[in-house]
Write a protein that holds these residues in place. Structure first.
Motif, PDB file in Angstrom:
ATOM      1  N   THR A   1      19.105   5.935 104.392  1.00  0.00           N
ATOM      2  CA  THR A   1      18.919   6.970 105.413  1.00  0.00           C
ATOM      3  C   THR A   1      20.106   7.937 105.397  1.00  0.00           C
ATOM      4  O   THR A   1      21.265   7.515 105.358  1.00  0.00           O
ATOM      5  N   LEU A   2      19.802   9.221 105.421  1.00  0.00           N
ATOM      6  CA  LEU A   2      20.849  10.232 105.473  1.00  0.00           C
ATOM      7  C   LEU A   2      21.197  10.483 106.940  1.00  0.00           C
ATOM      8  O   LEU A   2      20.386  11.007 107.704  1.00  0.00           O
TER       9      LEU A   2
ATOM     10  N   TRP B   1      10.304  21.851 105.435  1.00  0.00           N
ATOM     11  CA  TRP B   1      10.666  22.268 104.080  1.00  0.00           C
ATOM     12  C   TRP B   1      10.947  21.095 103.149  1.00  0.00           C
ATOM     13  O   TRP B   1      10.642  21.169 101.959  1.00  0.00           O
ATOM     14  N   ALA B   2      11.556  20.032 103.675  1.00  0.00           N
ATOM     15  CA  ALA B   2      11.912  18.893 102.817  1.00  0.00           C
ATOM     16  C   ALA B   2      10.915  17.750 102.922  1.00  0.00           C
ATOM     17  O   ALA B   2      10.957  16.820 102.109  1.00  0.00           O
ATOM     18  N   GLY B   3      10.043  17.770 103.937  1.00  0.00           N
ATOM     19  CA  GLY B   3       9.003  16.753 104.064  1.00  0.00           C
ATOM     20  C   GLY B   3       9.521  15.385 104.441  1.00  0.00           C
ATOM     21  O   GLY B   3       8.887  14.373 104.119  1.00  0.00           O
ATOM     22  N   LEU B   4      10.657  15.325 105.119  1.00  0.00           N
ATOM     23  CA  LEU B   4      11.241  14.049 105.516  1.00  0.00           C
ATOM     24  C   LEU B   4      11.093  13.824 107.016  1.00  0.00           C
ATOM     25  O   LEU B   4      11.157  14.773 107.802  1.00  0.00           O
TER      26      LEU B   4
ATOM     27  N   PRO C   1      15.100   8.167 102.450  1.00  0.00           N
ATOM     28  CA  PRO C   1      13.757   7.970 103.006  1.00  0.00           C
ATOM     29  C   PRO C   1      13.560   8.654 104.344  1.00  0.00           C
ATOM     30  O   PRO C   1      12.435   8.862 104.787  1.00  0.00           O
ATOM     31  N   ALA C   2      14.666   8.988 105.018  1.00  0.00           N
ATOM     32  CA  ALA C   2      14.589   9.582 106.353  1.00  0.00           C
ATOM     33  C   ALA C   2      15.935  10.188 106.700  1.00  0.00           C
ATOM     34  O   ALA C   2      16.945   9.931 106.025  1.00  0.00           O
TER      35      ALA C   2
END
Length: 606
Positions: free
Chosen positions: A339-340, A315-318, A291-292
């Motif tokens: 969350t990454l 580019w990834a929209g996160l 999600p983020a």
């Protein structure tokens, strides 16, 4: 932030110890020392100076086992009394990297037992504690293991004892330590660079483990005394990587190694098309569900993370946040599940970063991706996903090729995430992929600007302050350029987003203030040109690094250089002239480029 090395052999280990210290001096260089055992006799030599002085004074020493140390001071000023190895009682010698947080308590306790302290360091308490524990029985390994149970903080230690002449003991908690295996001889060190001249058979000691080195074997136990496996690996690295060659400094050598380092870093990405599998078998599922993104880093790695934020968001929209690790670890915040967390580190052993990673895991069900330059570092072993940069050993304290390869890795990550999140069209993804094969050539072309940048450096060397300006991805590059100038030329420099110029920094601009501008050919070029005119109107001395196609915006303004290439990778290539500018400014000023004052390469203390 100190370097340690140890060796036990049937031959004289002094040349090995001194050669190892010379390769570790980037980790600390305010004092150095070594201790030896030869036929039951101990000897110790310490200097409040560089390894070269230690080598000159210790060239005639002999010993078939020994430990050595090069120091970056944390407790106590640089002096012979505070230099390692430290003596415990009359028979234990210790070298130490890290910080012992409860050393005052231990000093008071040991003083009651009659131990006399001769230094201001936290490390001396370790030596006396091990000596005291040896009196209670057991062997040297047992005494070190029991001492570890009493120590608070992060550390790597090496121990030599007169009463156990056939062995060395080393241990780690939170600070790196590598073991080396030869023919009838064994070694340990803070970094593989120290051991490359004597062996390529190495193993990283696991956190909390203790190793006993004898000439024919290595025995490892954990903190509970349980035997552990020692799996040696062959390190495929030539000793020449730690040699200066034709270059004046390691920093210059490493700047010019960047085309190859970047090519090696992106090779598989080019072959696979920047796909998620580059980061691990579970990466696609993790990337798709995240999600983020939370990026954790320190120093130059933090600046790399700031550049990546623009790519990842666009580019990834996160949503992406970039945190200084030493601040994040003390904040109170929740991390949404999934969350990454991206941890960026050259060494994989930075204390603040590892603590921040642990804090993130306590705050939510996060997934950890490590971007690191060391295959078996603590960070890489803890991560679920991994991308290894291929910078090779970096000896200059100011990061160059490690930073640029981090940018390359983060670019690949951003494209891979965009593919998983369907953030871009196939044509857009292909264009981003197609930019990678030509990147090493662009870097080579940029490095060809060195003569002109050296001329700029002659002007900067007379300045006391400097401003660096950029917009979008070049704002973090401006921060990095300012950091480089501070680190090695000792010039006060600030990096700013150019749009912030009128909100304060413009007050600093006059005819004595050099302003270095990084310009990309993008939607913000016109606005940046307006900022440049504001500086020009106030008499500022402008030095403009601009992407092709922007020349008309800056015609007739100050000094101007065109940096080859354009597009999203402009941020990566723009870092190179700033490295060269800082390097030649420092050379002009006569500072110690590779070993700047008060700094060390590997920050394993808080």
């Amino acid at each position: 932030m100190c370097g340690i090395v140890g060796a036990i052999s049937d031959r004289n280990v002094v040349p090995m110890l001194l050669a190892g210290l010379q390769r570790l001096e980037y980790r600390g260089y305010d004092s150095s020392g070594l201790a030896l055992l030869e036929r039951g006799e101990m000897s110790r030599l310490r200097v409040a100076g560089r390894v070269a002085e230690l080598a000159q004074r210790g060239a005639a020493l002999q010993g078939r086992s020994g430990i050595a140390h090069t120091r970056w001071a944390t407790h106590g000023e640089p002096s012979e009394a505070n230099a390692h190895p430290h003596l415990g009682g009359d028979s234990v010698l210790v070298v130490h990297n890290g910080i012992i947080e409860n050393h005052r308590v231990l000093r008071a306790e040991l003083a009651e037992f009659g131990y006399r302290f001769t230094s201001d360091t936290d490390s001396e308490a370790i030596a006396h504690l091990i000596h005291h524990l040896l009196k209670t029985g057991g062997d040297l390994l047992d005494a070190v293991r029991n001492a570890m149970a009493r120590l608070s903080g992060a550390f790597a230690i090496g121990v030599l004892c007169r009463d156990w002449p056939d062995r060395l003991v080393c241990a780690r908690r939170g600070s790196p330590l590598v073991l080396g295996q030869g023919f009838g001889e064994q070694f340990f060190a803070s970094d593989i660079a120290a051991l490359l001249p004597v062996t390529q058979r190495m193993a990283y000691l696991e956190d909390g483990d203790i190793a006993e080195l004898q000439r024919q074997r290595i025995r490892i136990v954990d903190q509970h005394g349980t035997m552990q496996q020692c799996e040696m690996h062959t390190v495929d690295m030539n000793v020449d990587v730690t040699e200066l060659g034709p270059y004046r400094h390691f920093m210059q050598k490493e700047i010019f190694e960047q085309p190859g380092a970047v090519a090696n870093t992106v090779q598989r990405a080019i072959e696979l098309g920047c796909r998620a599998e580059l980061f691990g078998p579970d990466a696609e599922a993790i990337f798709t569900a995240a999600p983020a993104i939370r990026i954790l880093a320190c120093g130059s790695s933090y600046h790399a993370g700031l550049v990546a934020r623009y790519w990842l968001e666009e580019w990834a929209g996160l949503p992406v946040s970039v945190e200084i690790a030493s601040e994040y670890r003390y904040r109170r915040c929740r991390e949404p599940d999934g969350t990454l967390v991206i941890a960026i580190s050259q060494s994989g052993e930075t204390a603040d970063l590892l603590a921040a990673v642990h804090a993130a895991r306590e705050r939510g069900k996060v997934r950890l991706l490590a971007i690191c330059n060391v295959p078996h570092a603590t960070l890489t072993r803890e991560a679920e996903l991994l991308f290894l940069t291929q910078a090779g050993i970096e000896i200059g304290v100011a990061s160059t090729k490690a930073f640029v390869t981090q940018l390359a890795a983060l670019y690949v990550l951003a494209v891979a995430l965009a593919r998983c999140r369907a953030g871009l069209s196939e044509a857009e993804l292909q264009a981003l992929n197609d930019a990678l094969p030509g990147l090493p050539a662009r870097i080579n072309a940029t490095l060809a600007l060195e003569p002109e940048l050296e001329r700029w450096a002659h002007e900067l060397a007379h300045c006391r302050h400097a401003l660096f300006l950029g917009r979008h991805t070049l704002f973090p590059i401006a921060l990095e350029g300012a950091l480089k100038l501070k680190e090695i030329a000792y010039i006060h420099a600030e990096g700013h987003a150019a749009g912030e110029l009128k909100h304060g920094p413009l007050a600093l601009v006059d005819e004595d203030m050099p302003v270095i501008v990084c310009a990309a050919r993008d939607a913000l070029l016109g606005k940046l040109a307006s900022n440049v005119r504001e500086v020009q109107a106030r008499g500022g001395r402008l030095f403009i690094l601009a992407a092709p196609g922007t020349e008309g915006e800056f015609e007739g303004i100050g000094h101007h250089l065109t940096v080859p290439g354009g597009g999203p990778l402009t941020a990566l290539t723009m870092a190179l002239p700033l490295q060269l500018l800082a390097y030649h400014t420092a050379c002009r000023k006569g500072t110690d480029v590779d070993k700047p004052r008060n700094l060390a390469k590997s920050v394993t203390v808080e």
